[in-house]
Design an enzyme around this catalytic site. Structure first.
Site, PDB file in Angstrom:
ATOM      1  N   GLN A   1       0.856  -1.178   0.000  1.00 38.57           N
ATOM      2  CA  GLN A   1       0.000   0.000   0.000  1.00 38.57           C
ATOM      3  C   GLN A   1       0.899   1.238   0.000  1.00 38.57           C
ATOM      4  O   GLN A   1       1.845   1.324   0.777  1.00 38.57           O
ATOM      5  CB  GLN A   1      -0.905  -0.006   1.239  1.00 38.57           C
TER       6      GLN A   1
ATOM      7  N   TYR B   1      -5.968 -13.525  -1.366  1.00 33.70           N
ATOM      8  CA  TYR B   1      -5.133 -12.438  -1.893  1.00 33.70           C
ATOM      9  C   TYR B   1      -4.360 -11.758  -0.750  1.00 33.70           C
ATOM     10  O   TYR B   1      -4.348 -10.542  -0.613  1.00 33.70           O
ATOM     11  CB  TYR B   1      -5.980 -11.392  -2.631  1.00 33.70           C
TER      12      TYR B   1
ATOM     13  N   ASN C   1       0.028  -8.174   4.929  1.00 39.96           N
ATOM     14  CA  ASN C   1      -0.274  -6.814   5.387  1.00 39.96           C
ATOM     15  C   ASN C   1      -1.435  -6.784   6.379  1.00 39.96           C
ATOM     16  O   ASN C   1      -1.339  -6.159   7.447  1.00 39.96           O
ATOM     17  CB  ASN C   1      -0.597  -5.927   4.175  1.00 39.96           C
TER      18      ASN C   1
ATOM     19  N   GLU D   1      -2.411 -16.850  -1.495  1.00 35.48           N
ATOM     20  CA  GLU D   1      -1.872 -15.836  -2.407  1.00 35.48           C
ATOM     21  C   GLU D   1      -1.167 -16.573  -3.532  1.00 35.48           C
ATOM     22  O   GLU D   1      -0.570 -17.638  -3.311  1.00 35.48           O
ATOM     23  CB  GLU D   1      -0.898 -14.930  -1.640  1.00 35.48           C
TER      24      GLU D   1
ATOM     25  N   ASP E   1      -9.131  -9.199  -0.451  1.00 31.90           N
ATOM     26  CA  ASP E   1      -8.508  -7.964  -0.932  1.00 31.90           C
ATOM     27  C   ASP E   1      -8.064  -8.208  -2.372  1.00 31.90           C
ATOM     28  O   ASP E   1      -6.871  -8.328  -2.666  1.00 31.90           O
ATOM     29  CB  ASP E   1      -7.317  -7.610  -0.029  1.00 31.90           C
TER      30      ASP E   1
ATOM     31  N   CYS F   1      -9.793  -1.895  -4.228  1.00 37.70           N
ATOM     32  CA  CYS F   1      -9.094  -0.764  -4.843  1.00 37.70           C
ATOM     33  C   CYS F   1      -9.819  -0.267  -6.083  1.00 37.70           C
ATOM     34  O   CYS F   1      -9.316   0.606  -6.793  1.00 37.70           O
ATOM     35  CB  CYS F   1      -7.657  -1.156  -5.189  1.00 37.70           C
TER      36      CYS F   1
ATOM     37  N   GLU G   1      -9.499   3.643  -2.070  1.00 42.05           N
ATOM     38  CA  GLU G   1      -9.575   2.289  -1.507  1.00 42.05           C
ATOM     39  C   GLU G   1     -10.804   2.251  -0.602  1.00 42.05           C
ATOM     40  O   GLU G   1     -11.069   3.219   0.120  1.00 42.05           O
ATOM     41  CB  GLU G   1      -8.311   2.005  -0.698  1.00 42.05           C
TER      42      GLU G   1
END
Length: 250
Positions: free
Chosen positions: A74, A101, A106, A122, A182, A207, A241
Site C-alpha cells: 500500500q 489475496y 499486510n 496468495e 482484498d 481498490c 480504496e
C-alpha cells in the site's frame, strides 16, 4: 518501494548494462540516499545492500514486515495503518479467518491476534515466502500461508482437485467466522462470490469502486452492509480504496 528501512528504485532496461553504468548508478544512489536496482536481460545490478523492512503502528502495536524487491505494498503508510485498524475493529468474536489475496501478510499479521487460526492464500511465490518470514518477525504462530490462486482454492474446497501445496493442511477442519478478501482491480470471480456467501462475516477491501459495486450487487442477496469506509491511498487522483463489512442475513 518506500518503507521504513529506505527507498528502493527499480530501473528496467533492454540493453546490457556495463561497468560505467554501474558506477554512475552507485553515485546517483548515494546522492539520492536510495537503493537502486537495475535489471536487464540476464542482469541484476544493485547499488548497495537490499534490506527492505517496513514497520506499521496499529493501535500502538508495532508490526514488522520483510518485503521482496517486487512486492506490492500500500503506497501510503499512514492510511494503510488506518485501513488495518479499521479491519481489526470489524472483528468481533473471531473463530478462524480465511484470507484470499493475502500478499506478504499486510492484513494477516495484525488480524491474526484476533483469531484462533488463520488460513491465508496468495498466488505470488515471493509474497508467500515473505509472509512466512513476517510471521516469525511478529511472533505469529496460528497462521498458515499457502500459494494458491482463488480459483485453485475454490477447487480444493469443492474437492475437485488435491494440491501438494496443501499437504498436511486440513482445510475442512477450520471454523471460519470471517473471510477477508482484498482482490485485484478486476474484483471477485463468480466462483469466489458463490463460496464466500456461505459465511457469516465478510471483510472486503477494494481498490476499484466499480468492481466493488458489481460484487456487492451479488453479495447483498445474502448479506447486508454493516460498515463502509473510504481510504484515500492515492491523494490527488480519482482512485480510492474502500472497506466493507458485510454480515449474513438471518
Amino acid at each position: 518501494i518506500s518503507c521504513k528501512s529506505g527507498i528502493l528504485v527499480t530501473l528496467l532496461y533492454h540493453k546490457r548494462l556495463d561497468g560505467e553504468f554501474e558506477t554512475a548508478m552507485k553515485i546517483l544512489a548515494s546522492k539520492l540516499n536510495v537503493t537502486i536496482l537495475a535489471r536487464s536481460r540476464g542482469q541484476k545490478l544493485l547499488s548497495g545492500e537490499l534490506n527492505l523492512i517496513d514497520e506499521l503502528n496499529i493501535g500502538g502495536q508495532i508490526y514488522k514486515f520483510s518485503l521482496s524487491e517486487n512486492a506490492f505494498i500500500q503506497p501510503n503508510r499512514a492510511v494503510n495503518e488506518k485501513m488495518i485498524a479499521w479491519a481489526k475493529e470489524c472483528v468481533q468474536g473471531g473463530a478462524d479467518l480465511l484470507e484470499l489475496y493475502c500478499g506478504h501478510g499486510n492484513f494477516t499479521i495484525p488480524l491474526s491476534f484476533k483469531f484462533k487460526n488463520v488460513l491465508a492464500t496468495e498466488i505470488s511465490k515471493s509474497s508467500i515466502a515473505n509472509a512466512r518470514i513476517n510471521c516469525e518477525l511478529n511472533g505469529v504462530c496460528n497462521a498458515q500461508f499457502v500459494r494458491l490462486s482463488a480459483d485453485e482454492l475454490m477447487s480444493a474446497f469443492a474437492r475437485r482437485r488435491e494440491f501438494e501445496r496443501l499437504k498436511g493442511i486440513d482445510i475442512f477442519s477450520y471454523d471460519f467466522s470471517h473471510i477477508l478478501i482484498d482482490p485485484p482491480r478486476a474484483g471477485l470471480e463468480p466462483s469466489v462470490i458463490d463460496f464466500i456467501k456461505n459465511f457469516q462475516n465478510l471483510i472486503y477491501i477494494s481498490c476499484n469502486p466499480q468492481t466493488l459495486f458489481e460484487n456487492l450487487r451479488s453479495l447483498c442477496a445474502t448479506h447486508e452492509v454493516r460498515r463502509f469506509a473510504i481510504f484515500d491511498q492515492f491523494a490527488h487522483t480519482e482512485h480510492i480504496e474502500c472497506g466493507v463489512l458485510l454480515r449474513r442475513r438471518s
